[in-house]
Write a protein that holds these residues in place. Structure first.
Motif, PDB file in Angstrom:
ATOM      1  N   VAL A 147    -117.105  33.568  80.992  1.00 12.95           N
ATOM      2  CA  VAL A 147    -116.876  32.847  79.734  1.00 12.95           C
ATOM      3  C   VAL A 147    -115.981  33.721  78.866  1.00 12.95           C
ATOM      4  O   VAL A 147    -116.311  34.886  78.588  1.00 12.95           O
ATOM      5  CB  VAL A 147    -118.198  32.536  78.996  1.00 12.95           C
ATOM      6  N   LYS A 176    -117.000  36.269  75.836  1.00  8.69           N
ATOM      7  CA  LYS A 176    -118.421  36.598  75.941  1.00  8.69           C
ATOM      8  C   LYS A 176    -118.610  37.838  76.818  1.00  8.69           C
ATOM      9  O   LYS A 176    -117.912  38.003  77.827  1.00  8.69           O
ATOM     10  CB  LYS A 176    -119.217  35.427  76.543  1.00  8.69           C
ATOM     11  N   ALA A 225    -125.010  32.686  77.820  1.00  2.43           N
ATOM     12  CA  ALA A 225    -123.959  31.838  77.247  1.00  2.43           C
ATOM     13  C   ALA A 225    -124.485  30.464  76.866  1.00  2.43           C
ATOM     14  O   ALA A 225    -124.014  29.849  75.905  1.00  2.43           O
ATOM     15  CB  ALA A 225    -122.810  31.686  78.240  1.00  2.43           C
ATOM     16  N   VAL A 239    -123.342  34.900  81.468  1.00  2.00           N
ATOM     17  CA  VAL A 239    -121.926  35.264  81.588  1.00  2.00           C
ATOM     18  C   VAL A 239    -121.775  36.329  82.680  1.00  2.00           C
ATOM     19  O   VAL A 239    -122.520  37.296  82.715  1.00  2.00           O
ATOM     20  CB  VAL A 239    -121.398  35.810  80.238  1.00  2.00           C
TER      21      VAL A 239
END
Length: 203
Positions: free
Chosen positions: A169, A172, A178, A200
């Motif tokens: 992500v 992130k 996430a 993530v």
């Protein structure tokens, strides 16, 4: 003159006889004094019995101390079990109520916020009622030690979260949560239901 001479002749004989009679008694006293008296058999038996009794007292004291220690351990374990039963005895009931809380949460999330207005009073009243019910049920949960786990943005914890998928992500940090697809709960610090999350991973 005759009488005196006869007495004189008889006196040495009497003295010798007395000396002979006294002599054996005196010798016996010396011999008896030289011998040491042995302790009586009864005294020896009492000494042995005393030693045996002291050993038995020592063994019984050790057994008594061990029994006390075992009893205290059992008491502590029993008290711990009682305390845990008080704290976690309601976890089955709580799990059933979590499903109700999930339904309330989904119901409030499904209502379009732009339609909740005074122009649509029926929907607004229904929505406000659902929100108030959800808030109240969370207060009841907190009162009994049940706490919601909503770990969005937190570091992934395998003891509190269950990873449904891993995906990169942008923006992130890898290893963080996430997305939360279902919130979790803890009962008095113990995970009752892990939160279902997406984690993530590094690109």
């Amino acid at each position: 003159m005759y009488c005196h001479s006869a007495f004189s002749r008889a006196t040495p004989r009497l003295l010798c006889t007395a000396a002979q009679q006294k002599s054996p008694g005196a010798g016996s006293e010396e011999e008896n004094g030289a011998q040491k008296p042995e302790p009586p058999a009864a005294e020896k038996a009492l000494t042995e019995e005393k030693a045996q009794l002291e050993e038995q007292v020592k063994e019984l004291t050790d057994k008594y101390k061990r029994a006390l220690a075992d009893t205290e351990n059992i008491r502590q374990r029993s008290q711990k079990m009682i305390d845990e039963a008080k704290l976690y005895g309601i976890q089955g009931f709580c799990k059933d109520l979590l499903e109700v809380a999930d339904i309330l949460e989904k119901a409030t999330q499904s209502v379009p916020k732009e339609e909740v207005s005074s122009e649509n009073p029926h929907l607004k009243n229904l929505y406000d009622g659902l929100v108030m019910t959800e808030v109240q049920i969370q207060k009841v949960f907190s009162k009994h030690g049940l706490v919601k786990l909503d770990p969005a943005g937190q570091k992934f914890d395998p003891y509190e979260h269950e990873a449904l998928f891993h995906a990169p992500v942008e923006g992130k940090e890898p290893g963080t949560v996430a997305l939360v697809t279902k919130v979790g709960y803890k009962l008095h610090g113990r995970t009752l239901r892990p939160a279902l999350v997406g984690v993530v991973k590094a690109p």
